[in-house]
Each structure stands twice: as structure tokens, then as C-alpha cells.
Design a protein around this motif. Sequence first.
Motif, PDB file in Angstrom:
ATOM      1  N   TYR A   1       0.837  -1.209   0.000  1.00  0.00           N
ATOM      2  CA  TYR A   1       0.000   0.000   0.000  1.00  0.00           C
ATOM      3  C   TYR A   1       0.869   1.254   0.000  1.00  0.00           C
ATOM      4  O   TYR A   1       0.610   2.201  -0.748  1.00  0.00           O
ATOM      5  CB  TYR A   1      -0.918  -0.021   1.222  1.00  0.00           C
ATOM      6  CG  TYR A   1      -1.853   1.150   1.287  1.00  0.00           C
ATOM      7  CD1 TYR A   1      -2.880   1.295   0.366  1.00  0.00           C
ATOM      8  CD2 TYR A   1      -1.703   2.117   2.277  1.00  0.00           C
ATOM      9  CE1 TYR A   1      -3.736   2.367   0.422  1.00  0.00           C
ATOM     10  CE2 TYR A   1      -2.563   3.192   2.341  1.00  0.00           C
ATOM     11  CZ  TYR A   1      -3.571   3.314   1.411  1.00  0.00           C
ATOM     12  OH  TYR A   1      -4.420   4.392   1.473  1.00  0.00           O
ATOM     13  N   SER A   2       1.916   1.258   0.817  1.00  0.00           N
ATOM     14  CA  SER A   2       2.823   2.400   0.873  1.00  0.00           C
ATOM     15  C   SER A   2       3.492   2.624  -0.480  1.00  0.00           C
ATOM     16  O   SER A   2       3.609   3.767  -0.941  1.00  0.00           O
ATOM     17  CB  SER A   2       3.874   2.156   1.948  1.00  0.00           C
ATOM     18  OG  SER A   2       4.835   3.165   1.938  1.00  0.00           O
ATOM     19  N   HIS A   3       3.910   1.549  -1.120  1.00  0.00           N
ATOM     20  CA  HIS A   3       4.535   1.655  -2.435  1.00  0.00           C
ATOM     21  C   HIS A   3       3.550   2.252  -3.446  1.00  0.00           C
ATOM     22  O   HIS A   3       3.921   3.103  -4.250  1.00  0.00           O
ATOM     23  CB  HIS A   3       5.012   0.277  -2.893  1.00  0.00           C
ATOM     24  CG  HIS A   3       5.693   0.279  -4.207  1.00  0.00           C
ATOM     25  ND1 HIS A   3       6.974   0.777  -4.375  1.00  0.00           N
ATOM     26  CD2 HIS A   3       5.293  -0.150  -5.432  1.00  0.00           C
ATOM     27  CE1 HIS A   3       7.316   0.665  -5.644  1.00  0.00           C
ATOM     28  NE2 HIS A   3       6.327   0.093  -6.299  1.00  0.00           N
ATOM     29  N   SER A   4       2.293   1.825  -3.376  1.00  0.00           N
ATOM     30  CA  SER A   4       1.273   2.353  -4.285  1.00  0.00           C
ATOM     31  C   SER A   4       1.062   3.844  -4.061  1.00  0.00           C
ATOM     32  O   SER A   4       0.888   4.610  -5.014  1.00  0.00           O
ATOM     33  CB  SER A   4      -0.053   1.617  -4.088  1.00  0.00           C
ATOM     34  OG  SER A   4       0.069   0.277  -4.471  1.00  0.00           O
ATOM     35  N   LEU A   5       1.069   4.266  -2.807  1.00  0.00           N
ATOM     36  CA  LEU A   5       0.901   5.696  -2.512  1.00  0.00           C
ATOM     37  C   LEU A   5       2.055   6.515  -3.071  1.00  0.00           C
ATOM     38  O   LEU A   5       1.844   7.598  -3.636  1.00  0.00           O
ATOM     39  CB  LEU A   5       0.791   5.918  -1.000  1.00  0.00           C
ATOM     40  CG  LEU A   5      -0.488   5.451  -0.342  1.00  0.00           C
ATOM     41  CD1 LEU A   5      -0.390   5.664   1.162  1.00  0.00           C
ATOM     42  CD2 LEU A   5      -1.692   6.173  -0.902  1.00  0.00           C
ATOM     43  N   VAL A   6       3.260   5.998  -2.937  1.00  0.00           N
ATOM     44  CA  VAL A   6       4.430   6.701  -3.461  1.00  0.00           C
ATOM     45  C   VAL A   6       4.338   6.808  -4.980  1.00  0.00           C
ATOM     46  O   VAL A   6       4.568   7.879  -5.555  1.00  0.00           O
ATOM     47  CB  VAL A   6       5.731   5.987  -3.032  1.00  0.00           C
ATOM     48  CG1 VAL A   6       6.926   6.546  -3.790  1.00  0.00           C
ATOM     49  CG2 VAL A   6       5.939   6.127  -1.540  1.00  0.00           C
ATOM     50  N   LYS A   7       3.981   5.709  -5.636  1.00  0.00           N
ATOM     51  CA  LYS A   7       3.870   5.731  -7.098  1.00  0.00           C
ATOM     52  C   LYS A   7       2.746   6.670  -7.553  1.00  0.00           C
ATOM     53  O   LYS A   7       2.889   7.370  -8.553  1.00  0.00           O
ATOM     54  CB  LYS A   7       3.625   4.321  -7.645  1.00  0.00           C
ATOM     55  CG  LYS A   7       4.827   3.433  -7.510  1.00  0.00           C
ATOM     56  CD  LYS A   7       5.990   4.003  -8.293  1.00  0.00           C
ATOM     57  CE  LYS A   7       7.218   3.151  -8.190  1.00  0.00           C
ATOM     58  NZ  LYS A   7       8.362   3.742  -8.875  1.00  0.00           N
ATOM     59  N   SER A   8       1.651   6.699  -6.820  1.00  0.00           N
ATOM     60  CA  SER A   8       0.544   7.602  -7.166  1.00  0.00           C
ATOM     61  C   SER A   8       0.982   9.051  -7.036  1.00  0.00           C
ATOM     62  O   SER A   8       0.651   9.889  -7.879  1.00  0.00           O
ATOM     63  CB  SER A   8      -0.658   7.349  -6.254  1.00  0.00           C
ATOM     64  OG  SER A   8      -1.169   6.067  -6.468  1.00  0.00           O
ATOM     65  N   ARG A   9       1.711   9.353  -5.974  1.00  0.00           N
ATOM     66  CA  ARG A   9       2.192  10.721  -5.772  1.00  0.00           C
ATOM     67  C   ARG A   9       3.153  11.113  -6.887  1.00  0.00           C
ATOM     68  O   ARG A   9       3.085  12.225  -7.417  1.00  0.00           O
ATOM     69  CB  ARG A   9       2.869  10.834  -4.408  1.00  0.00           C
ATOM     70  CG  ARG A   9       3.306  12.262  -4.080  1.00  0.00           C
ATOM     71  CD  ARG A   9       3.938  12.373  -2.730  1.00  0.00           C
ATOM     72  NE  ARG A   9       5.136  11.546  -2.710  1.00  0.00           N
ATOM     73  CZ  ARG A   9       5.626  10.988  -1.621  1.00  0.00           C
ATOM     74  NH1 ARG A   9       5.022  11.131  -0.473  1.00  0.00           N
ATOM     75  NH2 ARG A   9       6.719  10.272  -1.680  1.00  0.00           N
ATOM     76  N   GLU A  10       4.039  10.197  -7.274  1.00  0.00           N
ATOM     77  CA  GLU A  10       4.970  10.487  -8.358  1.00  0.00           C
ATOM     78  C   GLU A  10       4.233  10.712  -9.675  1.00  0.00           C
ATOM     79  O   GLU A  10       4.579  11.619 -10.441  1.00  0.00           O
ATOM     80  CB  GLU A  10       5.973   9.345  -8.511  1.00  0.00           C
ATOM     81  CG  GLU A  10       6.963   9.236  -7.373  1.00  0.00           C
ATOM     82  CD  GLU A  10       7.848   8.010  -7.477  1.00  0.00           C
ATOM     83  OE1 GLU A  10       7.671   7.205  -8.416  1.00  0.00           O
ATOM     84  OE2 GLU A  10       8.708   7.847  -6.597  1.00  0.00           O
ATOM     85  N   ALA A  11       3.224   9.910  -9.930  1.00  0.00           N
ATOM     86  CA  ALA A  11       2.439  10.076 -11.162  1.00  0.00           C
ATOM     87  C   ALA A  11       1.692  11.408 -11.142  1.00  0.00           C
ATOM     88  O   ALA A  11       1.631  12.107 -12.160  1.00  0.00           O
ATOM     89  CB  ALA A  11       1.450   8.920 -11.302  1.00  0.00           C
ATOM     90  N   TYR A  12       1.131  11.764 -10.001  1.00  0.00           N
ATOM     91  CA  TYR A  12       0.418  13.042  -9.884  1.00  0.00           C
ATOM     92  C   TYR A  12       1.365  14.204 -10.160  1.00  0.00           C
ATOM     93  O   TYR A  12       1.014  15.132 -10.899  1.00  0.00           O
ATOM     94  CB  TYR A  12      -0.201  13.156  -8.488  1.00  0.00           C
ATOM     95  CG  TYR A  12      -0.929  14.461  -8.260  1.00  0.00           C
ATOM     96  CD1 TYR A  12      -2.229  14.623  -8.753  1.00  0.00           C
ATOM     97  CD2 TYR A  12      -0.337  15.496  -7.592  1.00  0.00           C
ATOM     98  CE1 TYR A  12      -2.901  15.808  -8.570  1.00  0.00           C
ATOM     99  CE2 TYR A  12      -1.003  16.688  -7.390  1.00  0.00           C
ATOM    100  CZ  TYR A  12      -2.278  16.851  -7.875  1.00  0.00           C
ATOM    101  OH  TYR A  12      -2.942  18.025  -7.681  1.00  0.00           O
ATOM    102  N   ARG A  13       2.560  14.149  -9.586  1.00  0.00           N
ATOM    103  CA  ARG A  13       3.532  15.241  -9.809  1.00  0.00           C
ATOM    104  C   ARG A  13       3.946  15.305 -11.279  1.00  0.00           C
ATOM    105  O   ARG A  13       4.117  16.387 -11.829  1.00  0.00           O
ATOM    106  CB  ARG A  13       4.755  15.021  -8.932  1.00  0.00           C
ATOM    107  CG  ARG A  13       4.497  15.348  -7.483  1.00  0.00           C
ATOM    108  CD  ARG A  13       5.741  15.170  -6.663  1.00  0.00           C
ATOM    109  NE  ARG A  13       5.485  15.473  -5.270  1.00  0.00           N
ATOM    110  CZ  ARG A  13       6.281  15.133  -4.286  1.00  0.00           C
ATOM    111  NH1 ARG A  13       7.391  14.463  -4.532  1.00  0.00           N
ATOM    112  NH2 ARG A  13       5.984  15.453  -3.050  1.00  0.00           N
ATOM    113  N   ALA A  14       4.119  14.151 -11.911  1.00  0.00           N
ATOM    114  CA  ALA A  14       4.515  14.140 -13.322  1.00  0.00           C
ATOM    115  C   ALA A  14       3.416  14.762 -14.187  1.00  0.00           C
ATOM    116  O   ALA A  14       3.715  15.516 -15.115  1.00  0.00           O
ATOM    117  CB  ALA A  14       4.800  12.702 -13.766  1.00  0.00           C
TER     118      ALA A  14
END
Length: 54
Positions: A36-49
Amino acid sequence: MIALVFAAWNCFLGNFVRTLFLRRREEESLHYASIYSHSLVKSREAYRAVEEAA
């Protein structure tokens, strides 16, 4: 006397199984939390991109 031995064995076995079960549940919980933590990090990175591209 035999009943006392069986009662003690039953108690020991019950505690052993409970400990194994709780340890396994803890491992699974940590694994799911990591995913879940990994998914949150990836979601945040995608949002910033996406925000940077816009």
C-alpha cells in the motif's frame, strides 16, 4: 495424573499455534502495508509528473 499431562500439553500446543498464527498475521499485515505504501508513493509520483506536464 494423565489428565493433568494432557491438559498441560493442550495448553502448550494452543499457545504455540496461537503464536504461530499471530506471527503469520503480523507478517501478512506488514507485507500489505508495504504494498500500500509503495502504491501511494507511485501515485504521488504520477500526480507530480502530470502536474509538471500540464
